[in-house]
Design a protein around this motif. Structure first.
Motif, PDB file in Angstrom:
ATOM      1  N   THR A   1      47.897 -44.265  80.645  1.00  7.66           N
ATOM      2  CA  THR A   1      48.125 -44.796  79.297  1.00  7.66           C
ATOM      3  C   THR A   1      49.407 -44.195  78.744  1.00  7.66           C
ATOM      4  N   THR A   2      50.284 -45.060  78.247  1.00  8.88           N
ATOM      5  CA  THR A   2      51.517 -44.612  77.615  1.00  8.88           C
ATOM      6  C   THR A   2      51.447 -44.937  76.140  1.00  8.88           C
ATOM      7  N   LYS A   3      51.760 -43.957  75.318  1.00  8.08           N
ATOM      8  CA  LYS A   3      51.814 -44.156  73.869  1.00  8.08           C
ATOM      9  C   LYS A   3      53.238 -43.914  73.411  1.00  8.08           C
TER      10      LYS A   3
ATOM     11  N   SER B   1      46.637 -51.209  84.439  1.00  5.65           N
ATOM     12  CA  SER B   1      45.404 -51.730  85.015  1.00  5.65           C
ATOM     13  C   SER B   1      45.099 -50.958  86.298  1.00  5.65           C
ATOM     14  N   PRO B   2      43.824 -50.669  86.564  1.00  2.00           N
ATOM     15  CA  PRO B   2      43.477 -49.916  87.781  1.00  2.00           C
ATOM     16  C   PRO B   2      43.923 -50.626  89.069  1.00  2.00           C
ATOM     17  N   GLU B   3      44.055 -51.955  89.016  1.00  2.00           N
ATOM     18  CA  GLU B   3      44.465 -52.710  90.201  1.00  2.00           C
ATOM     19  C   GLU B   3      45.980 -52.678  90.418  1.00  2.00           C
TER      20      GLU B   3
ATOM     21  N   VAL C   1      53.660 -47.672  87.528  1.00  2.00           N
ATOM     22  CA  VAL C   1      55.119 -47.546  87.399  1.00  2.00           C
ATOM     23  C   VAL C   1      55.375 -47.082  85.968  1.00  2.00           C
ATOM     24  N   PRO C   2      55.552 -45.773  85.759  1.00  2.00           N
ATOM     25  CA  PRO C   2      55.680 -45.239  84.401  1.00  2.00           C
ATOM     26  C   PRO C   2      56.752 -45.917  83.554  1.00  2.00           C
ATOM     27  N   GLU C   3      57.861 -46.320  84.160  1.00  2.71           N
ATOM     28  CA  GLU C   3      58.945 -46.954  83.402  1.00  2.71           C
ATOM     29  C   GLU C   3      58.463 -48.241  82.722  1.00  2.71           C
ATOM     30  N   ILE C   4      57.611 -48.994  83.394  1.00  4.57           N
ATOM     31  CA  ILE C   4      57.097 -50.238  82.806  1.00  4.57           C
ATOM     32  C   ILE C   4      56.207 -49.910  81.608  1.00  4.57           C
ATOM     33  N   GLY C   5      55.356 -48.914  81.741  1.00  8.17           N
ATOM     34  CA  GLY C   5      54.518 -48.500  80.618  1.00  8.17           C
ATOM     35  C   GLY C   5      55.355 -48.035  79.438  1.00  8.17           C
ATOM     36  N   ASP C   6      56.442 -47.299  79.741  1.00 10.79           N
ATOM     37  CA  ASP C   6      57.355 -46.856  78.675  1.00 10.79           C
ATOM     38  C   ASP C   6      57.946 -48.054  77.941  1.00 10.79           C
ATOM     39  N   GLU C   7      58.414 -49.030  78.706  1.00  4.30           N
ATOM     40  CA  GLU C   7      59.054 -50.211  78.114  1.00  4.30           C
ATOM     41  C   GLU C   7      58.079 -50.994  77.232  1.00  4.30           C
ATOM     42  N   ILE C   8      56.868 -51.187  77.735  1.00  3.01           N
ATOM     43  CA  ILE C   8      55.886 -51.957  76.970  1.00  3.01           C
ATOM     44  C   ILE C   8      55.470 -51.201  75.712  1.00  3.01           C
ATOM     45  N   ALA C   9      55.141 -49.925  75.852  1.00  5.36           N
ATOM     46  CA  ALA C   9      54.718 -49.135  74.686  1.00  5.36           C
ATOM     47  C   ALA C   9      55.845 -49.030  73.657  1.00  5.36           C
ATOM     48  N   ALA C  10      57.072 -48.804  74.120  1.00  6.06           N
ATOM     49  CA  ALA C  10      58.210 -48.699  73.204  1.00  6.06           C
ATOM     50  C   ALA C  10      58.455 -50.024  72.491  1.00  6.06           C
TER      51      ALA C  10
END
Length: 99
Positions: free
Chosen positions: A19-21, A42-44, A48-57
């Motif tokens: 989870t990225t906040k 998603s568990p499946e 890719v942390p960069e994608i989580g960063d982009e979406i959360a940001a």
């Protein structure tokens, strides 16, 4: 007379267990606004942390933009000008995907 004003914006990203906040803070000199956003892997999916960063940001910035627009609308009302009429559109997709 032309003027230039700088509003500093700080973006903070926190990642833990898929989870990225994100928290984005805007300081205008008279007001401080804070936007928040979250992205979950998603568990499946491959993590890719960069994608989580982009979406959360992006979600945090969208939250901040909405707050800034509401402040501007209230300021307009305060000086006797009504805010522009906003057409409300129905969201598409899954409701939790808009979080």
């Amino acid at each position: 007379m032309a003027t230039t004003v700088e509003w500093p914006v700080r973006l903070y990203l926190f990642e833990e267990d898929g989870t990225t906040k994100a928290r984005v803070v805007l300081r205008t000199g008279t007001t401080t606004l804070t936007g928040h956003g979250t992205a979950r892997c998603s568990p499946e999916d491959r993590d890719v942390p960069e994608i989580g960063d982009e979406i959360a940001a992006g979600r945090a910035m969208r939250d901040l933009a909405g707050q800034l627009q509401r402040v501007a609308d209230l300021d307009l009302e305060g000086v006797g000008a009504g805010p522009p009429r906003h057409d409300h559109r129905a969201a598409y997709g899954w409701a939790d995907a808009m979080a």
